[in-house]
Scaffold this motif. Structure first.
Motif, PDB file in Angstrom:
ATOM      1  N   CYS A 108       0.851  -1.191   0.000  1.00  0.00           N
ATOM      2  CA  CYS A 108       0.000   0.000   0.000  1.00  0.00           C
ATOM      3  C   CYS A 108       0.886   1.239   0.000  1.00  0.00           C
ATOM      4  O   CYS A 108       1.017   1.940   1.016  1.00  0.00           O
ATOM      5  CB  CYS A 108      -0.949  -0.006   1.197  1.00  0.00           C
ATOM      6  SG  CYS A 108      -2.110  -1.387   1.224  1.00  0.00           S
ATOM      7  N   ARG A 109       1.508   1.490  -1.117  1.00  0.00           N
ATOM      8  CA  ARG A 109       2.372   2.650  -1.230  1.00  0.00           C
ATOM      9  C   ARG A 109       1.557   3.935  -1.196  1.00  0.00           C
ATOM     10  O   ARG A 109       0.355   3.949  -1.469  1.00  0.00           O
ATOM     11  CB  ARG A 109       3.165   2.587  -2.537  1.00  0.00           C
ATOM     12  CG  ARG A 109       4.134   1.422  -2.644  1.00  0.00           C
ATOM     13  CD  ARG A 109       5.388   1.677  -1.864  1.00  0.00           C
ATOM     14  NE  ARG A 109       6.081   2.886  -2.310  1.00  0.00           N
ATOM     15  CZ  ARG A 109       7.214   3.327  -1.791  1.00  0.00           C
ATOM     16  NH1 ARG A 109       7.773   2.657  -0.796  1.00  0.00           N
ATOM     17  NH2 ARG A 109       7.779   4.419  -2.230  1.00  0.00           N
ATOM     18  N   ALA A 289       1.695   7.791  11.724  1.00  0.00           N
ATOM     19  CA  ALA A 289       0.963   9.054  11.618  1.00  0.00           C
ATOM     20  C   ALA A 289       0.408   9.259  10.215  1.00  0.00           C
ATOM     21  O   ALA A 289      -0.734   9.723  10.044  1.00  0.00           O
ATOM     22  CB  ALA A 289       1.888  10.212  11.999  1.00  0.00           C
ATOM     23  N   VAL A 290       1.183   8.900   9.196  1.00  0.00           N
ATOM     24  CA  VAL A 290       0.704   9.037   7.821  1.00  0.00           C
ATOM     25  C   VAL A 290      -0.419   8.045   7.556  1.00  0.00           C
ATOM     26  O   VAL A 290      -1.404   8.357   6.876  1.00  0.00           O
ATOM     27  CB  VAL A 290       1.869   8.852   6.840  1.00  0.00           C
ATOM     28  CG1 VAL A 290       1.379   8.862   5.403  1.00  0.00           C
ATOM     29  CG2 VAL A 290       2.910   9.948   7.047  1.00  0.00           C
ATOM     30  N   ARG A 291      -0.278   6.838   8.096  1.00  0.00           N
ATOM     31  CA  ARG A 291      -1.319   5.829   7.914  1.00  0.00           C
ATOM     32  C   ARG A 291      -2.649   6.275   8.524  1.00  0.00           C
ATOM     33  O   ARG A 291      -3.711   6.098   7.915  1.00  0.00           O
ATOM     34  CB  ARG A 291      -0.866   4.515   8.544  1.00  0.00           C
ATOM     35  CG  ARG A 291      -1.892   3.398   8.472  1.00  0.00           C
ATOM     36  CD  ARG A 291      -2.259   3.077   7.047  1.00  0.00           C
ATOM     37  NE  ARG A 291      -3.283   2.048   6.951  1.00  0.00           N
ATOM     38  CZ  ARG A 291      -4.075   1.871   5.906  1.00  0.00           C
ATOM     39  NH1 ARG A 291      -3.963   2.665   4.864  1.00  0.00           N
ATOM     40  NH2 ARG A 291      -4.969   0.916   5.889  1.00  0.00           N
ATOM     41  N   MET A 292      -2.611   6.880   9.707  1.00  0.00           N
ATOM     42  CA  MET A 292      -3.841   7.368  10.333  1.00  0.00           C
ATOM     43  C   MET A 292      -4.464   8.510   9.538  1.00  0.00           C
ATOM     44  O   MET A 292      -5.681   8.677   9.535  1.00  0.00           O
ATOM     45  CB  MET A 292      -3.554   7.815  11.763  1.00  0.00           C
ATOM     46  CG  MET A 292      -3.423   6.683  12.752  1.00  0.00           C
ATOM     47  SD  MET A 292      -3.327   7.254  14.464  1.00  0.00           S
ATOM     48  CE  MET A 292      -1.633   7.851  14.505  1.00  0.00           C
ATOM     49  N   ALA A 293      -3.639   9.317   8.863  1.00  0.00           N
ATOM     50  CA  ALA A 293      -4.187  10.406   8.058  1.00  0.00           C
ATOM     51  C   ALA A 293      -4.984   9.870   6.874  1.00  0.00           C
ATOM     52  O   ALA A 293      -6.047  10.409   6.538  1.00  0.00           O
ATOM     53  CB  ALA A 293      -3.056  11.317   7.578  1.00  0.00           C
ATOM     54  N   TYR A 294      -4.472   8.804   6.240  1.00  0.00           N
ATOM     55  CA  TYR A 294      -5.169   8.237   5.085  1.00  0.00           C
ATOM     56  C   TYR A 294      -6.285   7.275   5.501  1.00  0.00           C
ATOM     57  O   TYR A 294      -7.243   7.083   4.750  1.00  0.00           O
ATOM     58  CB  TYR A 294      -4.177   7.511   4.170  1.00  0.00           C
ATOM     59  CG  TYR A 294      -3.420   8.424   3.254  1.00  0.00           C
ATOM     60  CD1 TYR A 294      -3.993   8.897   2.084  1.00  0.00           C
ATOM     61  CD2 TYR A 294      -2.120   8.832   3.553  1.00  0.00           C
ATOM     62  CE1 TYR A 294      -3.300   9.747   1.232  1.00  0.00           C
ATOM     63  CE2 TYR A 294      -1.425   9.679   2.717  1.00  0.00           C
ATOM     64  CZ  TYR A 294      -2.015  10.127   1.555  1.00  0.00           C
ATOM     65  OH  TYR A 294      -1.333  10.978   0.717  1.00  0.00           O
ATOM     66  N   ASP A 295      -6.168   6.654   6.654  1.00  0.00           N
ATOM     67  CA  ASP A 295      -7.180   5.704   7.131  1.00  0.00           C
ATOM     68  C   ASP A 295      -7.482   6.014   8.592  1.00  0.00           C
ATOM     69  O   ASP A 295      -6.849   5.466   9.495  1.00  0.00           O
ATOM     70  CB  ASP A 295      -6.679   4.269   6.977  1.00  0.00           C
ATOM     71  CG  ASP A 295      -7.743   3.250   7.345  1.00  0.00           C
ATOM     72  OD1 ASP A 295      -8.916   3.637   7.505  1.00  0.00           O
ATOM     73  OD2 ASP A 295      -7.407   2.057   7.478  1.00  0.00           O
ATOM     74  N   PRO A 296      -8.436   6.910   8.876  1.00  0.00           N
ATOM     75  CA  PRO A 296      -8.724   7.271  10.276  1.00  0.00           C
ATOM     76  C   PRO A 296      -9.141   6.091  11.138  1.00  0.00           C
ATOM     77  O   PRO A 296      -8.893   6.099  12.354  1.00  0.00           O
ATOM     78  CB  PRO A 296      -9.858   8.298  10.137  1.00  0.00           C
ATOM     79  CG  PRO A 296      -9.727   8.851   8.753  1.00  0.00           C
ATOM     80  CD  PRO A 296      -9.217   7.714   7.924  1.00  0.00           C
ATOM     81  N   CYS A 311       5.115   0.418   8.642  1.00  0.00           N
ATOM     82  CA  CYS A 311       6.213   0.579   7.681  1.00  0.00           C
ATOM     83  C   CYS A 311       5.779   1.539   6.584  1.00  0.00           C
ATOM     84  O   CYS A 311       4.594   1.716   6.316  1.00  0.00           O
ATOM     85  CB  CYS A 311       6.642  -0.765   7.103  1.00  0.00           C
ATOM     86  SG  CYS A 311       5.358  -1.623   6.192  1.00  0.00           S
ATOM     87  N   TRP A 312       6.758   2.136   5.934  1.00  0.00           N
ATOM     88  CA  TRP A 312       6.490   3.145   4.918  1.00  0.00           C
ATOM     89  C   TRP A 312       5.818   2.540   3.695  1.00  0.00           C
ATOM     90  O   TRP A 312       5.008   3.205   3.029  1.00  0.00           O
ATOM     91  CB  TRP A 312       7.796   3.826   4.534  1.00  0.00           C
ATOM     92  CG  TRP A 312       7.617   5.061   3.722  1.00  0.00           C
ATOM     93  CD1 TRP A 312       7.900   5.246   2.412  1.00  0.00           C
ATOM     94  CD2 TRP A 312       7.123   6.321   4.198  1.00  0.00           C
ATOM     95  NE1 TRP A 312       7.604   6.523   2.022  1.00  0.00           N
ATOM     96  CE2 TRP A 312       7.130   7.204   3.112  1.00  0.00           C
ATOM     97  CE3 TRP A 312       6.671   6.765   5.438  1.00  0.00           C
ATOM     98  CZ2 TRP A 312       6.712   8.532   3.219  1.00  0.00           C
ATOM     99  CZ3 TRP A 312       6.243   8.087   5.555  1.00  0.00           C
ATOM    100  CH2 TRP A 312       6.265   8.944   4.446  1.00  0.00           C
ATOM    101  N   GLU A 313       6.142   1.286   3.357  1.00  0.00           N
ATOM    102  CA  GLU A 313       5.571   0.658   2.167  1.00  0.00           C
ATOM    103  C   GLU A 313       4.071   0.415   2.309  1.00  0.00           C
ATOM    104  O   GLU A 313       3.375   0.267   1.304  1.00  0.00           O
ATOM    105  CB  GLU A 313       6.273  -0.665   1.872  1.00  0.00           C
ATOM    106  CG  GLU A 313       7.684  -0.531   1.301  1.00  0.00           C
ATOM    107  CD  GLU A 313       8.679  -0.031   2.343  1.00  0.00           C
ATOM    108  OE1 GLU A 313       8.352  -0.147   3.546  1.00  0.00           O
ATOM    109  OE2 GLU A 313       9.750   0.477   1.955  1.00  0.00           O
ATOM    110  N   ASP A 314       3.552   0.362   3.532  1.00  0.00           N
ATOM    111  CA  ASP A 314       2.132   0.128   3.758  1.00  0.00           C
ATOM    112  C   ASP A 314       1.469   1.312   4.450  1.00  0.00           C
ATOM    113  O   ASP A 314       0.408   1.163   5.072  1.00  0.00           O
ATOM    114  CB  ASP A 314       1.929  -1.126   4.610  1.00  0.00           C
ATOM    115  CG  ASP A 314       2.246  -2.398   3.842  1.00  0.00           C
ATOM    116  OD1 ASP A 314       1.923  -2.448   2.644  1.00  0.00           O
ATOM    117  OD2 ASP A 314       2.838  -3.320   4.431  1.00  0.00           O
ATOM    118  N   ALA A 315       2.055   2.493   4.362  1.00  0.00           N
ATOM    119  CA  ALA A 315       1.481   3.676   5.010  1.00  0.00           C
ATOM    120  C   ALA A 315       0.397   4.334   4.177  1.00  0.00           C
ATOM    121  O   ALA A 315      -0.330   5.196   4.684  1.00  0.00           O
ATOM    122  CB  ALA A 315       2.583   4.696   5.308  1.00  0.00           C
TER     123      ALA A 315
END
Length: 493
Positions: A108-109, A289-296, A311-315
């Motif tokens: 999930c890039r 933090a980036v993952r929560m921004a895209y998926d609350p 991990c960054w690859e799945d953020a």
């Protein structure tokens, strides 16, 4: 900064302008001058052909003259609409990742401008691990700091003014830092699920304490987070890999080593600005933090594990779709606004309090202040050019009063720069995220209500919601460096 009736006020923000006739910029004025010469030469040969040429010239200049309330001319609006239609016809507004998606390796890039980005983790001079966001296209490296802001509640006005003064000094010092191209401050409000409070109480409770005291603490853990909000403050500083024109670009290891040596100096000045203690974010924390921004909806799971395993690859999101006026990403729907005009008059230090505070109609709100500091040599050139441009526009009779005020402001800016003040270009991005599509109008109305007290004019980023959403994240996306049209041409419009 001024002091009227013992209450300091702030102002004198100026938007860069180019010399021109009326509403025309430098490019439009040059087209007008050249067109008039062509019309004069054609009219000497044939008056009818000269009239037709004059009409054609007027039609060419008409999109540059018509402007909306945000200062955008018709040419910019038409170009944005055509670019949106072109991208939509090619499917660029759709994103699908994961095992059944179109990205490589089933990960999930991150989409859009962040798709080629990668994360590098190193250690600073104090031995603390920190993450660097690398954007290969622009060769930018961004370090992100988490701050525990003190807040202005029950704080004397004198202390607040001192914080503001130190913040101005900190921004001015960025212009002296070699290789710094941008900085940002992101204030994000989100629901507090109570995981941090439960961990704190669970780690410090005494098993031998009275049952009544333990029951009271457990009751606080269950009831306190209900309806409360969590405020996160993150500061990002972006460096370029080219230290000076004509120099050799540095690789990831060299940049990580150099930035790691400079992080303690950057964070040491933040506590004096009211930001509290500042520490660099690790790779897991930043990816979470980036993952929560895209998926609350992932907030609960990530906070329960403290972001371990992120991990960054799945953020990035599993699915995202950009609309003309909003952005759909996993479990959230967001609208992003950009500042089109700074406060025209003088304001108090608390002018942004309502804009950055939590709001009941917005599930997650992110207010990002983007800064582009200039070094002292460039600052001198900018303020002097601004003075010349302001005096050139003073010749107009229709807006003489405003032009006279612009001349006075430009003179004041030049005087302050000569005394050692820094010059920084800045803007504001506001992102409102909700869970359900029917909540989007409420969020839009809430932001429209919060903008006037903040004395800023916000414009919804039509046709660029995905890029604006990414730029509002504390990841060091410098939007002007990703545009196809050169900056000199954009400023001349």
């Amino acid at each position: 900064m001024t002091n009227d009736n013992r209450q300091p006020t702030y102002g004198n923000w100026r938007k860069p302008v180019t010399p021109g006739i009326g509403r025309l910029g430098m490019l439009g004025t040059m087209i007008l001058m050249v067109g008039l010469m062509i019309v004069a030469m054609v009219a000497m040969i044939s008056p009818l052909s000269g009239l037709v040429t004059a009409v054609v010239l007027g039609l060419v200049l008409l999109p540059l003259v018509i402007q909306d309330q945000h200062g955008r001319n018709a040419l910019q609006s038409i170009t944005a609409r055509v670019a949106w239609w072109w991208g939509r016809s090619r499917g660029w507004h759709l994103y699908r990742s994961g095992p059944l998606g179109v990205t490589q390796y089933g990960s999930c890039r991150l989409p859009g401008l962040l798709a080629p980005s990668r994360l590098v983790e190193a250690r600073d001079a104090y031995g603390r691990p920190f993450a660097l966001v690398v954007v290969p296209r622009t060769k930018h490296y961004t370090a992100v700091f988490e701050c525990n802001a003190d807040g202005a509640a029950l704080v004397d006005q004198k202390q607040v003014d001192t914080w503001v003064a130190h913040w101005g000094h900190w921004l001015a010092s960025l212009g002296l830092e070699p290789g710094v191209v941008a900085a940002s401050v992101t204030i994000e409000t989100a629901p507090d699920l109570g995981h941090r409070l439960a961990e704190e109480v669970g780690a410090n409770i005494d098993p031998g304490a009275p049952e009544l005291a333990q029951a009271a603490l457990h009751e606080i853990v269950r009831s306190y987070p209900v309806g409360s909000a969590r405020v996160s403050t993150r500061v990002a500083v972006t460096f370029e890999s080219l230290p000076r024109p004509g120099g050799k670009r540095r690789d990831d290891k060299e940049m990580a080593r150099e930035i790691g040596m400079r992080i303690p100096g950057l964070t040491s000045g933040l506590p004096m600005t009211g930001a509290g203690s500042a520490r660099p974010l690790t790779a897991d924390q930043l990816a979470g933090a980036v993952r929560m921004a895209y998926d609350p909806d992932s907030q609960s799971a990530l906070e329960a594990t403290r972001g371990q395993g992120a991990c960054w690859e799945d953020a990035g999101p599993v699915a995202a779709q950009e609309q003309w006026d909003h952005y759909v990403h996993d479990s959230g729907r967001s609208i992003t606004w950009g500042m089109s005009e700074a406060p025209r008059g003088e304001v108090l230090s608390s002018v942004m309090t309502g804009l950055v505070a939590p709001h009941q109609d917005i599930a997650r709100k992110r207010v990002t202040f983007l800064y582009r500091p200039y070094d002292p040599a460039a600052a001198v050139h900018i303020v002097e050019r601004d003075r010349k441009d302001a005096r050139f526009r003073l010749n107009g009779a229709a807006t003489a009063a405003r032009n006279q005020l612009d001349v006075a402001k430009s003179d004041k800016s030049a005087l302050e720069e000569a005394r050692g003040a820094g010059v920084t270009r800045f803007t504001i991005l506001v992102t409102a995220t909700v869970r359900a599509p029917e909540d989007l109008p409420l969020a839009a109305a809430a932001v429209d209500t919060l903008a006037p007290p903040a004395r800023v004019r916000l414009r919804r980023m039509y046709g660029a919601q995905a890029a604006a959403f990414a730029a509002a994240l504390p990841l060091g996306i410098v939007l002007p460096d990703h545009l196809q049209v050169p900056g000199a041409v954009r400023d001349a419009l």
